[in-house]
Design an enzyme around this catalytic site. Structure first.
Site, mmCIF file in Angstrom:
data_model
loop_
_atom_site.group_PDB
_atom_site.id
_atom_site.type_symbol
_atom_site.label_atom_id
_atom_site.label_comp_id
_atom_site.label_asym_id
_atom_site.label_seq_id
_atom_site.Cartn_x
_atom_site.Cartn_y
_atom_site.Cartn_z
ATOM 1 N N LEU A 68 8.801 -26.450 -26.264
ATOM 2 C CA LEU A 68 8.754 -25.409 -25.238
ATOM 3 C C LEU A 68 7.633 -25.692 -24.233
ATOM 4 O O LEU A 68 6.746 -26.513 -24.495
ATOM 5 C CB LEU A 68 8.560 -24.045 -25.901
ATOM 6 C CG LEU A 68 9.741 -23.614 -26.799
ATOM 7 C CD1 LEU A 68 9.313 -22.524 -27.772
ATOM 8 C CD2 LEU A 68 10.906 -23.153 -25.939
ATOM 9 N N PRO A 69 7.643 -25.002 -23.085
ATOM 10 C CA PRO A 69 6.698 -25.359 -22.017
ATOM 11 C C PRO A 69 5.224 -25.118 -22.311
ATOM 12 O O PRO A 69 4.366 -25.901 -21.889
ATOM 13 C CB PRO A 69 7.161 -24.480 -20.840
ATOM 14 C CG PRO A 69 8.589 -24.188 -21.115
ATOM 15 C CD PRO A 69 8.684 -24.070 -22.604
ATOM 16 N N LYS B 229 -2.258 -35.539 -26.808
ATOM 17 C CA LYS B 229 -1.198 -35.509 -25.797
ATOM 18 C C LYS B 229 -1.756 -35.121 -24.434
ATOM 19 O O LYS B 229 -1.389 -35.708 -23.402
ATOM 20 C CB LYS B 229 -0.100 -34.533 -26.217
ATOM 21 C CG LYS B 229 1.022 -34.363 -25.180
ATOM 22 C CD LYS B 229 1.708 -35.690 -24.855
ATOM 23 C CE LYS B 229 2.673 -35.565 -23.696
ATOM 24 N NZ LYS B 229 3.838 -34.724 -23.991
ATOM 25 N N LYS C 74 -0.149 -28.391 -15.790
ATOM 26 C CA LYS C 74 -0.575 -27.658 -16.985
ATOM 27 C C LYS C 74 -1.248 -28.573 -17.992
ATOM 28 O O LYS C 74 -2.300 -28.253 -18.553
ATOM 29 C CB LYS C 74 0.639 -26.954 -17.610
ATOM 30 C CG LYS C 74 0.350 -26.122 -18.852
ATOM 31 C CD LYS C 74 0.626 -26.858 -20.149
ATOM 32 C CE LYS C 74 2.081 -27.235 -20.300
ATOM 33 N NZ LYS C 74 2.354 -27.894 -21.607
#
Length: 299
Positions: free
Chosen positions: A68-69, A176, A245
């Protein structure tokens, strides 16, 4: 793991859909969920899975993968849909968050889930849509629960070609974010070089060919710049909002360890400025903002 193991997959976007398909193809009993119910039904039909219509469809599911985002959306997907997916899972269930989440929020979510008897693994991915489709993603796996890892590993392996054990919970998401910051720095620098070279009179294809034959070569120049920037296709499948983000997460991580991180700060600023003007376009389209910005300055 045996074929009777029930697995759930939440989040069927550009990356999640092919990842879920690879899990389904491994022969396990798969339940899929997406905010777009029509999309979930379509993907379930194509992969032989079942589309969940309510949280109770996750009854006795032993492993749930989320793609998911953001961290906030991960929590919402687990707790805020109906009476909450977490309340229907099998005892000692494991959740594998493969999203690009914030590592500090991951640690907090881990504590909350532990109170429900559920273990959390963070296992974000790298490799893009092409590797998600072929099941050859690189995985950065963080967790300090050996039993949970052993339980979830066959599912993670069905989507990956290499798994890096990064440390305790949250370390995968930290890694990440740092990886995407480095990639974003390469993207920003390469696009800047294209703009400068173009204004001087260099052909952008020539710039790209030289970069890819010289010390400026990177994964970005080899796989992204050609079709999606120089040829203006803008179809990498990764949005500017998500890229911004992720770099923001890396910037926050730097602040948390008291590092000034001037390069990360500059890249985060470049991404934010492009996003504020262009909106949530493919991240490769950011070059159009940087080109226009320099034209407006008139220098």
């Amino acid at each position: 793991m045996n074929e009777s193991t029930k697995v759930g997959f939440i989040g069927l976007g550009n990356m999640g859909a092919p990842m879920a398909a690879n899990v389904a193809h491994s022969g396990i009993d798969l339940i899929v969920r997406d905010a777009d119910q029509n999309l979930a039904s379509k993907i379930a039909y194509a992969s032989g899975a079942v589309a969940a219509s309510s949280p109770s469809d996750f009854a006795e599911v032993e492993i749930v993968v989320t793609m998911l985002p953001t961290s906030t959306i991960v929590s919402q997907a687990l707790f805020d849909w109906g009476d909450g997916v977490v309340h229907h899972l099998a005892p000692d269930a494991v959740i594998v968050d493969m999203s690009s989440s914030d590592p500090t929020q991951t640690k907090e979510l881990g504590k909350i889930l532990k109170g429900h008897g559920i273990a959390l693994i963070d296992a974000p991915v790298s490799g893009g849509v092409s590797k998600a489709t072929t099941g050859e993603l690189s995985i950065m796996l963080g967790c300090d629960n050996a039993e949970a890892i052993a339980k979830a590993l066959p599912i993670v392996e069905s989507m990956s070609s290499v798994i890096f054990r990064t440390g305790d919970l949250g370390s995968g998401h930290a890694m990440k974010a740092l990886n995407n910051f480095v990639a974003a720095a390469a993207t920003t620098a390469a696009c800047e070089a294209l703009v400068i070279g173009d204004r001087f009179g260099l052909d952008q294809h020539t710039i790209l060919n030289v970069l890819n034959s010289s010390t400026g070569r990177s994964w970005v120049t080899e796989n992204v710049l050609g079709p999606h920037v120089v040829d203006r296709e803008y179809g990498s499948g990764f949005s500017l909002a998500l890229y911004s983000k992720d770099v923001g997460i890396a910037k926050n991580l730097a602040a948390a360890v008291d590092d000034p991180a001037p390069v990360c700060t500059a890249v985060a600023g470049a991404m934010t400025n492009a996003l504020s003007t262009l909106g949530n376009v493919d991240h490769t389209e950011a070059i159009t903002f940087w080109e226009q910005e320099r034209t407006t300055r008139g220098t």
